[in-house]
Design an enzyme around this catalytic site. Structure first.
Site, PDB file in Angstrom:
ATOM      1  N   CYS A 120       0.445  10.572 -19.103  1.00  0.00           N
ATOM      2  CA  CYS A 120      -0.383  10.552 -17.884  1.00  0.00           C
ATOM      3  C   CYS A 120      -0.480   9.164 -17.262  1.00  0.00           C
ATOM      4  CB  CYS A 120      -1.774  11.083 -18.191  1.00  0.00           C
ATOM      5  SG  CYS A 120      -1.723  12.748 -18.831  1.00  0.00           S
ATOM      6  N   HIS A 147      -7.130   9.256 -13.101  1.00  0.00           N
ATOM      7  CA  HIS A 147      -6.272  10.345 -13.576  1.00  0.00           C
ATOM      8  C   HIS A 147      -7.105  11.618 -13.658  1.00  0.00           C
ATOM      9  CE1 HIS A 147      -3.597  12.819 -15.748  1.00  0.00           C
ATOM     10  NE2 HIS A 147      -4.240  12.748 -16.900  1.00  0.00           N
ATOM     11  N   ASN A 198      -4.457  19.156 -14.654  1.00  0.00           N
ATOM     12  CA  ASN A 198      -3.886  17.886 -15.094  1.00  0.00           C
ATOM     13  C   ASN A 198      -2.373  17.930 -14.868  1.00  0.00           C
ATOM     14  OD1 ASN A 198      -2.902  15.680 -16.473  1.00  0.00           O
ATOM     15  ND2 ASN A 198      -4.048  16.047 -18.351  1.00  0.00           N
TER      16      ASN A 198
HETATM   17  N1  ACO Z   1     -11.550  28.841 -23.563  1.00  0.00           N
HETATM   18  C1  ACO Z   1     -12.566  29.076 -24.374  1.00  0.00           C
HETATM   19  N2  ACO Z   1     -12.831  28.356 -25.474  1.00  0.00           N
HETATM   20  C2  ACO Z   1     -12.009  27.304 -25.737  1.00  0.00           C
HETATM   21  C3  ACO Z   1     -10.909  26.986 -24.913  1.00  0.00           C
HETATM   22  C4  ACO Z   1     -10.689  27.798 -23.792  1.00  0.00           C
HETATM   23  N3  ACO Z   1      -9.670  27.588 -22.927  1.00  0.00           N
HETATM   24  N4  ACO Z   1     -10.290  25.907 -25.432  1.00  0.00           N
HETATM   25  C5  ACO Z   1     -10.958  25.544 -26.533  1.00  0.00           C
HETATM   26  N5  ACO Z   1     -11.999  26.411 -26.725  1.00  0.00           N
HETATM   27  C6  ACO Z   1     -12.970  26.380 -27.804  1.00  0.00           C
HETATM   28  C7  ACO Z   1     -12.458  25.682 -29.038  1.00  0.00           C
HETATM   29  O1  ACO Z   1     -11.668  26.561 -29.805  1.00  0.00           O
HETATM   30  C8  ACO Z   1     -13.748  25.286 -29.719  1.00  0.00           C
HETATM   31  O2  ACO Z   1     -14.249  26.421 -30.399  1.00  0.00           O
HETATM   32  P1  ACO Z   1     -14.977  26.248 -31.843  1.00  0.00           P
HETATM   33  O3  ACO Z   1     -16.178  25.377 -31.540  1.00  0.00           O
HETATM   34  O4  ACO Z   1     -15.286  27.631 -32.205  1.00  0.00           O
HETATM   35  O5  ACO Z   1     -13.960  25.553 -32.716  1.00  0.00           O
HETATM   36  C9  ACO Z   1     -14.687  24.986 -28.547  1.00  0.00           C
HETATM   37  O6  ACO Z   1     -14.103  25.617 -27.400  1.00  0.00           O
HETATM   38  C10 ACO Z   1     -14.865  23.505 -28.278  1.00  0.00           C
HETATM   39  O7  ACO Z   1     -13.593  22.879 -28.298  1.00  0.00           O
HETATM   40  P2  ACO Z   1     -13.412  21.338 -28.046  1.00  0.00           P
HETATM   41  O8  ACO Z   1     -11.953  20.994 -28.144  1.00  0.00           O
HETATM   42  O9  ACO Z   1     -14.361  20.570 -28.894  1.00  0.00           O
HETATM   43  O10 ACO Z   1     -13.895  21.259 -26.513  1.00  0.00           O
HETATM   44  P3  ACO Z   1     -14.064  20.015 -25.595  1.00  0.00           P
HETATM   45  O11 ACO Z   1     -15.402  20.019 -24.999  1.00  0.00           O
HETATM   46  O12 ACO Z   1     -13.577  18.739 -26.245  1.00  0.00           O
HETATM   47  O13 ACO Z   1     -13.044  20.350 -24.403  1.00  0.00           O
HETATM   48  C11 ACO Z   1     -10.856  19.634 -23.667  1.00  0.00           C
HETATM   49  C12 ACO Z   1     -11.662  20.479 -24.662  1.00  0.00           C
HETATM   50  C13 ACO Z   1     -11.090  20.218 -22.291  1.00  0.00           C
HETATM   51  C14 ACO Z   1      -9.391  19.724 -24.026  1.00  0.00           C
HETATM   52  C15 ACO Z   1     -11.336  18.176 -23.687  1.00  0.00           C
HETATM   53  O14 ACO Z   1     -11.446  17.739 -25.021  1.00  0.00           O
HETATM   54  C16 ACO Z   1     -10.440  17.210 -22.952  1.00  0.00           C
HETATM   55  O15 ACO Z   1     -10.375  17.222 -21.736  1.00  0.00           O
HETATM   56  N6  ACO Z   1      -9.787  16.279 -23.667  1.00  0.00           N
HETATM   57  C17 ACO Z   1      -9.081  15.132 -23.080  1.00  0.00           C
HETATM   58  C18 ACO Z   1      -7.805  15.510 -22.397  1.00  0.00           C
HETATM   59  C19 ACO Z   1      -7.127  14.275 -21.909  1.00  0.00           C
HETATM   60  O16 ACO Z   1      -7.693  13.431 -21.236  1.00  0.00           O
HETATM   61  N7  ACO Z   1      -5.860  14.077 -22.291  1.00  0.00           N
HETATM   62  C20 ACO Z   1      -5.170  12.869 -21.958  1.00  0.00           C
HETATM   63  C21 ACO Z   1      -4.283  13.040 -20.805  1.00  0.00           C
HETATM   64  S1  ACO Z   1      -3.108  14.340 -21.031  1.00  0.00           S
HETATM   65  C22 ACO Z   1      -1.545  13.595 -21.210  1.00  0.00           C
HETATM   66  O17 ACO Z   1      -1.368  12.437 -21.472  1.00  0.00           O
HETATM   67  C23 ACO Z   1      -0.367  14.478 -20.994  1.00  0.00           C
END
Ligand code: ACO
Length: 334
Positions: free
Chosen positions: A116, A257, A287
């Protein structure tokens, strides 16, 4: 010969037509519109056609940027393309394919892999080439077909990503006011496995076993990445502002980003940014990795919000891990 500076001359973007909404994902995996909007801010994302490659999207965005810069194809002497979803994983580079599609000859062309952060990394390369006097007009592209590496049965990643491309022309100027004010790109390989596509590559060359295990798909430690992103970006952006004696309130366009609305909000709030300063596109594009910042800049340009001389603060974070920030005035050729 006096000092030469790198000027951000123009912007262009391409967004594929097909849209996947949160309602579409509700039919594909165990998720809900409510979860996706609350946790990410994403409502829909655009997906490239099956026969539309990263280079096709990149070439369309680049053509617009070159036209808006008032240049001819032959004026471009360097193409730097940021992507982690190249047309071909090993060779040729997608930058070479874009050069061929645009008909640019006698050009230096190569890809950059910084996930990214790729577009801002590529801007830093353009700046170095121009300020050293080696190049005059650099085409910088961020383009991704993320749908080609997403597992549409994995709800933790598939709802996040979209496809698209953005491009900018960076030209040489003697006018310091037009030049990039600052740019800062960093990496920390300690967290190399936070975001990874395990195959194909020299560790896991293409094989039936690799495909059966789904190693060709992006894997992300989402929550760990989230926490590091907020912490690192807040620190990085504060540093670049301080170094340049600027206050957050001085910046008309904060272009982060577009990975997750909660990351953008947390960083913006900690800087004391007003909502009207923060450029937001994550709700409609998801994203798009290296394409996200140039696509966002193109949006404000096409809305008539980006005026000549106005400062943009870019910040980004991604796989590697990599991150970068930049202070760049918009400097269209008169
Ligand atoms: N729908 C429903 N539930 C979901 C989904 C979904 N699509 N995805 C995950 N869950 C669930 C998980 O299984 C978890 O369930 P559990 O508690 O029973 O285990 C729960 O939701 C919470 O999951 P988390 O991963 O802790 O959720 P979080 O609030 O962290 O959100 C997310 C996840 C959106 C991916 C977030 O962590 C994020 O945005 N991370 C950063 C992404 C980023 O910036 N990446 C860098 C750039 S990308 C690149 O370089 C290509």
């Amino acid at each position: 010969m006096g000092k030469v500076y790198a000027a951000f001359r123009s912007i262009g973007a391409y967004v594929p037509q097909k849209v996947l909404t949160n309602a579409d994902f509700e039919k594909m995996v165990d998720t809900s519109d409510e979860w996706i909007v609350k946790r990410t801010g994403i409502k829909e994302r655009h997906i490239a056609d099956k026969d539309e490659a990263t280079s096709d999207m990149a070439a369309k965005a680049a053509k617009i940027a070159i036209e808006r810069a008032g240049l001819d194809i032959e004026d471009i002497d360097l193409v730097v393309l940021a992507t982690v979803t190249p047309d071909y994983f090993n060779m040729p580079s997608t930058a070479c394919l874009v050069s061929e599609k645009l008909g640019i000859k006698n050009v230096q062309a190569f890809d950059i892999s910084a996930a990214c952060s790729g577009f801002v990394y590529a801007l830093s390369v353009a700046k170095a080439f121009i300020e050293s006097g080696m190049k005059q007009n650099v085409l910088v592209i961020g383009a991704e077909k993320f749908s080609s590496i997403v597992d549409y049965t994995d709800r933790t990643t598939c709802v996040l990503f979209g496809d698209g491309a953005g491009a900018a022309v960076i030209g040489a100027t003697k006018n310091k006011e037009e030049g990039f004010l600052d740019i800062h790109a960093s990496a920390d390989g300690t967290y190399w496995d936070f975001l990874i596509t395990p195959s194909p590559g020299s560790v896991n060359p293409a094989s039936c076993e690799a495909i059966e295990q789904g190693l060709q798909y992006v894997k992300m430690k989402g929550n760990e990445t989230f926490k590091l992103a907020v912490k690192t970006l807040t620190k990085d952006v504060k540093e670049i502002l301080k170094k340049n004696n600027l206050e957050a309130g001085d910046i008309p366009h904060f272009v982060p980003h577009q990975a997750n609305y909660r990351i953008i909000k947390a960083v913006g709030d900690s800087l004391g940014m007003r909502d009207d300063q923060v450029v937001l596109t994550v709700h409609k594009y998801g994203n798009t990795s290296a394409a996200s910042i140039p696509m966002a800049i193109n949006d404000i340009y096409e809305e008539g919000r980006l005026k000549s001389g106005e400062m943009m603060l870019l910040d980004t974070f991604g796989g590697g891990l990599t991150w970068a920030s930049a202070l760049i005035p918009f400097a269209p050729a008169k």
